[in-house]
Scaffold this motif. Structure first.
Motif, PDB file in Angstrom:
ATOM      1  N   SER A 167      86.227  94.604  33.221  1.00 53.49           N
ATOM      2  CA  SER A 167      87.246  94.084  34.141  1.00 53.49           C
ATOM      3  C   SER A 167      87.325  92.566  34.046  1.00 53.49           C
ATOM      4  O   SER A 167      88.413  91.983  34.050  1.00 53.49           O
ATOM      5  N   LEU A 168      86.151  91.948  33.969  1.00 56.36           N
ATOM      6  CA  LEU A 168      86.097  90.495  33.902  1.00 56.36           C
ATOM      7  C   LEU A 168      86.791  89.999  32.633  1.00 56.36           C
ATOM      8  O   LEU A 168      87.572  89.044  32.658  1.00 56.36           O
ATOM      9  N   ASP A 178      93.714  84.912  34.077  1.00 61.17           N
ATOM     10  CA  ASP A 178      93.693  85.003  35.533  1.00 61.17           C
ATOM     11  C   ASP A 178      92.334  84.542  36.066  1.00 61.17           C
ATOM     12  O   ASP A 178      91.427  85.340  36.313  1.00 61.17           O
ATOM     13  N   ALA A 179      92.181  83.237  36.257  1.00 62.22           N
ATOM     14  CA  ALA A 179      90.895  82.685  36.678  1.00 62.22           C
ATOM     15  C   ALA A 179      90.517  83.178  38.071  1.00 62.22           C
ATOM     16  O   ALA A 179      89.342  83.443  38.347  1.00 62.22           O
ATOM     17  N   LEU A 185      85.646  88.739  40.601  1.00 65.90           N
ATOM     18  CA  LEU A 185      84.737  89.718  39.999  1.00 65.90           C
ATOM     19  C   LEU A 185      83.331  89.140  39.871  1.00 65.90           C
ATOM     20  O   LEU A 185      82.331  89.832  40.092  1.00 65.90           O
ATOM     21  N   SER A 186      83.259  87.859  39.513  1.00 69.43           N
ATOM     22  CA  SER A 186      81.953  87.227  39.388  1.00 69.43           C
ATOM     23  C   SER A 186      81.270  87.167  40.755  1.00 69.43           C
ATOM     24  O   SER A 186      80.059  87.314  40.883  1.00 69.43           O
ATOM     25  N   GLU A 187      82.086  87.012  41.796  1.00 71.90           N
ATOM     26  CA  GLU A 187      81.575  87.020  43.166  1.00 71.90           C
ATOM     27  C   GLU A 187      80.963  88.390  43.496  1.00 71.90           C
ATOM     28  O   GLU A 187      79.881  88.482  44.074  1.00 71.90           O
ATOM     29  N   GLN A 188      81.669  89.455  43.059  1.00 70.90           N
ATOM     30  CA  GLN A 188      81.144  90.819  43.264  1.00 70.90           C
ATOM     31  C   GLN A 188      79.780  90.984  42.615  1.00 70.90           C
ATOM     32  O   GLN A 188      78.853  91.538  43.198  1.00 70.90           O
ATOM     33  N   LEU A 219      83.744  80.568  33.071  1.00 73.12           N
ATOM     34  CA  LEU A 219      84.798  81.572  33.233  1.00 73.12           C
ATOM     35  C   LEU A 219      86.164  80.890  33.366  1.00 73.12           C
ATOM     36  O   LEU A 219      87.151  81.324  32.764  1.00 73.12           O
ATOM     37  N   ILE A 220      86.204  79.804  34.149  1.00 75.64           N
ATOM     38  CA  ILE A 220      87.479  79.101  34.339  1.00 75.64           C
ATOM     39  C   ILE A 220      87.984  78.556  33.002  1.00 75.64           C
ATOM     40  O   ILE A 220      89.167  78.668  32.665  1.00 75.64           O
ATOM     41  N   ARG A 221      87.060  78.009  32.227  1.00 74.39           N
ATOM     42  CA  ARG A 221      87.451  77.447  30.932  1.00 74.39           C
ATOM     43  C   ARG A 221      88.024  78.524  30.013  1.00 74.39           C
ATOM     44  O   ARG A 221      89.047  78.337  29.357  1.00 74.39           O
ATOM     45  N   ILE A 222      87.336  79.671  29.986  1.00 78.07           N
ATOM     46  CA  ILE A 222      87.803  80.739  29.089  1.00 78.07           C
ATOM     47  C   ILE A 222      89.180  81.224  29.535  1.00 78.07           C
ATOM     48  O   ILE A 222      90.082  81.425  28.723  1.00 78.07           O
ATOM     49  N   ALA A 223      89.346  81.384  30.858  1.00 81.01           N
ATOM     50  CA  ALA A 223      90.645  81.833  31.362  1.00 81.01           C
ATOM     51  C   ALA A 223      91.725  80.810  31.004  1.00 81.01           C
ATOM     52  O   ALA A 223      92.843  81.173  30.635  1.00 81.01           O
ATOM     53  N   HIS A 224      91.370  79.533  31.088  1.00 78.93           N
ATOM     54  CA  HIS A 224      92.337  78.475  30.797  1.00 78.93           C
ATOM     55  C   HIS A 224      92.747  78.493  29.326  1.00 78.93           C
ATOM     56  O   HIS A 224      93.926  78.408  28.981  1.00 78.93           O
ATOM     57  N   VAL A 225      91.756  78.630  28.459  1.00 80.86           N
ATOM     58  CA  VAL A 225      92.023  78.569  27.022  1.00 80.86           C
ATOM     59  C   VAL A 225      92.705  79.838  26.530  1.00 80.86           C
ATOM     60  O   VAL A 225      93.354  79.832  25.487  1.00 80.86           O
TER      61      VAL A 225
END
Ligand code: ZN
Length: 643
Positions: free
Chosen positions: A314-315, A323-324, A330-333, A419-425
């Motif tokens: 899912s992540l 979708d950051a 999900l990381s929070e879960q 995670l934010i970086r990967i979502a951004h790129v």
């Protein structure tokens, strides 16, 4: 111990306590048709004393122990080793020292014990000699099976690793075997021994008494001195392949009369990672959890924490959609469930590897060993993502894991940043995509050979990671100008220098560093030389041109200023390119996405050997000049192609 020769009761096996809830299917016959416990021996053993009893009323033995291989035929996945040992016994040439190596739980000490029985078995009639097929019922076999044979000693080298231990061992070896044919010393984890102990052992290994055999076992062969290795016959026990493990577990479930879903057992086999013992221990737990019911895939997913893998899928879906917010939720879960941030990244890394493999090996999508989440949704992801995107994700995760592991860093925050970086790129095009776009733009651009694609097309910038140095993301790649085989042309000063390239290194260096080109017309070159140029440089150039064009050129020394040297021109062009690259929106996006990144190089495939673009038509007075009988020059000589 020595008195326990015939028919004494087998001591009850202590119930193995590995924190397992007591389950037990009843004890069945041994897996390989051997009675369990042995009953065929004559005389029959008297009734055993009351054994500790598990909840269901029968003593429980963990599967790994209950189904421990007793013969070479029972050893799964070790065909080569078995063949060699069988031959050795058949020819009566059994080495006096074996080194058994392989990962944990793969069967090293089990093999050693089978060899011990093969050496000592006297057969059902009490008259047999060493045999590759120990009978399993004679007194020797049974005593060894029950760990109570006086001549078969298993020592853990981890706790008997000193020189005194080896001295004591040597002392004991001076006596003849008490009961069997051979004394067999099994030294497990032998790499743990001290150097002094190794040296003390060496003498014994070199000239052991004729009735002594050594079985050394280790998981780390490289830590064993070569002096020891050279005195042993070494066997590498392989990790048992998944399908063989699966078959093994299916047989055992059949014998235990426990229904089990094939998918469940396949997942157990995968988690076992080549180790029979680990696999059986997982199977034990799964059977216990089933509580008399069947072993289901769902239960195994829970037990092995494979639910986390579903979360990883899912992540990955969220990340690759850019979708950051969803990724962070999900990381929070995962965090709420107590999963370490590093484990989340490492699960993602493993998933990235799996997806890449799925693209290369489509059959993987049907692999029953994969949990459903990976098989179905993973396959869909693999279809959507390209190898370059997956490779970029892999790089970023690797670098991210280093960041999370750094001392004093807030692991959770660091993981979230990754995670934010990967979502951004995820939204950025890969180099391949960019090439395609630029190519398409180039096609639709107004015709004209010298028109470069807009936006600094033809640029290839490489942003290297800062401290970690891990991530290098190429954001743009040049489209090489189509190159055709052409007749050799000497139309510019660069063409002359190129003639020397790779052929006359000294002359080439002078032409690049010590010459200001003034004017080149067909058959005539004007140059101004720097003071460090050799005096006969003009003659050398004349000879070069004659050799490669077949024409005698005039080389004139001039006082005119002329152009900068080729070396200076190249340097200036490189600086221009860097400045241009820095203003490119894609490069700026990368520099923002990777804090600390720098532009390390800007490459343009259309540049020549001197870092310069092809000469424009206007400054190309010699276009028509090409001696008709000139020798062809290879394209790898960096001659600028001509249309
Ligand atoms: Zn026997």
């Amino acid at each position: 111990m020595a008195s326990d020769i015939f028919g004494n009761p087998l001591p009850p096996e202590a119930p193995e306590d590995e924190g397992l809830p007591p389950p037990p299917p009843q004890e069945g016959p041994g897996l390989f048709g051997e009675p369990d416990p042995p009953t065929a021996a004559a005389p029959p053993p008297p009734p055993a004393p009351p054994a500790p009893v598990a909840a269901s009323g029968t003593p429980y033995r963990v599967l790994a122990r209950k189904y421990r291989p007793q013969n070479f035929a029972d050893l799964i996945g070790q065909e080569a080793l078995v063949r060699t040992l069988r031959n050795a016994f058949a020819q009566g040439r059994v080495h006096h020292a074996f080194m058994l190596t392989g990962v944990r739980g793969v069967g090293k000490t089990t093999t050693a014990r089978i060899i011990a029985r093969a050496l000592n078995c006297i057969g059902t009639d009490g008259k047999g000699g060493p045999t590759p097929d120990p009978c399993g019922v004679c007194a020797e076999c049974r005593a060894i099976l029950a760990d109570r044979h006086p001549d078969v000693q298993e020592l853990d080298a981890a706790s008997n690793n000193g020189i005194d231990d080896v001295r004591e061992l040597r002392e004991r070896l001076r006596f003849r075997p008490a009961q069997g044919r051979f004394k067999v010393i099994i030294l497990d984890e032998v790499h743990m021994m001290s150097t002094a102990a190794f040296n003390a052992l060496l003498k014994t290994l070199e000239e052991p008494p004729p009735d002594v055999k050594f079985m050394l076992a280790t998981t780390e062969l490289r830590k064993v001195p070569t002096t020891i290795l050279s005195r042993c016959q070494t066997f590498h026990l392989r990790r048992v392949p998944q399908d063989q493990l699966l078959g093994h577990f299916q047989r055992i479930c059949g014998l235990e009369e426990v229904p089990a879903e094939a998918e469940a057992l396949a997942m157990v086999a995968r988690a076992a990672d080549g180790s029979v013992r680990d696999g059986l221990s997982i199977l034990d737990q799964a059977i216990a959890m089933a509580g008399g019911g069947g072993v289901t895939a769902e239960a195994v997913v829970d037990m092995l924490g494979l639910a986390e893998r579903g979360l990883a899928v899912s992540l990955m879906e969220a990340l690759m959609a850019g979708d950051a917010a969803a990724a962070l939720a999900l990381s929070e879960q995962a965090h709420a469930r107590g999963t370490d941030p590093g484990v989340v990244l490492s699960d993602l890394l493993e998933l990235t590897h799996l997806l890449s493999r799925m693209k290369s090996v489509p059959a993987l999508r049907k692999d029953p060993a994969l949990p459903e989440a990976e098989r179905v949704r993973g396959a869909q992801l693999a279809d959507r993502l390209s190898i370059p995107v997956l490779a970029r994700c892999w790089q970023m995760l690797l670098k991210g894991m280093q960041e999370v592991a750094q001392d004093g860093v807030d692991r959770r925050a660091a993981a979230e940043m990754v995670l934010i970086r990967i979502a951004h790129v995820a939204e950025l095009p890969t180099p391949g995509d960019l090439v395609r776009r630029l190519t398409e733009q180039g096609v639709s651009a107004p015709a004209g050979p010298a028109a470069p694609p807009p936006g600094g097309g033809g640029l290839r910038a490489i942003a290297g990671g800062g401290a970690g140095g891990g991530a290098a993301v190429a954001v743009a790649q040049a489209v090489a100008a189509p190159v055709e085989a052409v007749a050799p042309v000497v139309a510019s000063y660069r063409d002359i220098a190129a003639l020397a390239h790779g052929r006359k290194p000294m002359l080439h260096a002078h032409l690049v560093h010590s010459v200001h080109p003034v004017k080149v017309t067909p058959g005539r070159v004007e140059i101004r030389t720097k003071p460090d140029a050799p005096r006969d440089l003009a003659q050398q150039i004349t000879a070069l041109l004659l050799e490669f064009t077949g024409t005698r050129w005039t080389v004139a020394l001039s006082n005119a200023e002329g152009e900068p040297t080729l070396a200076d021109q190249g340097r200036a062009a490189e600086q221009d390119r860097r400045a241009l690259a820095r203003t490119h929106p894609l490069v700026q996006a990368v520099l923002e996405a990777f804090p600390g990144a720098t532009i390390e190089a800007v490459r343009d495939a259309s540049l020549d050997n001197y870092g310069l673009p092809p000469p424009s038509i206007d400054s190309d007075p010699g276009r028509d000049f090409a001696p008709p009988d000139a020798e062809p020059v290879g394209l790898d000589d960096d001659i600028s192609p001509e249309d």
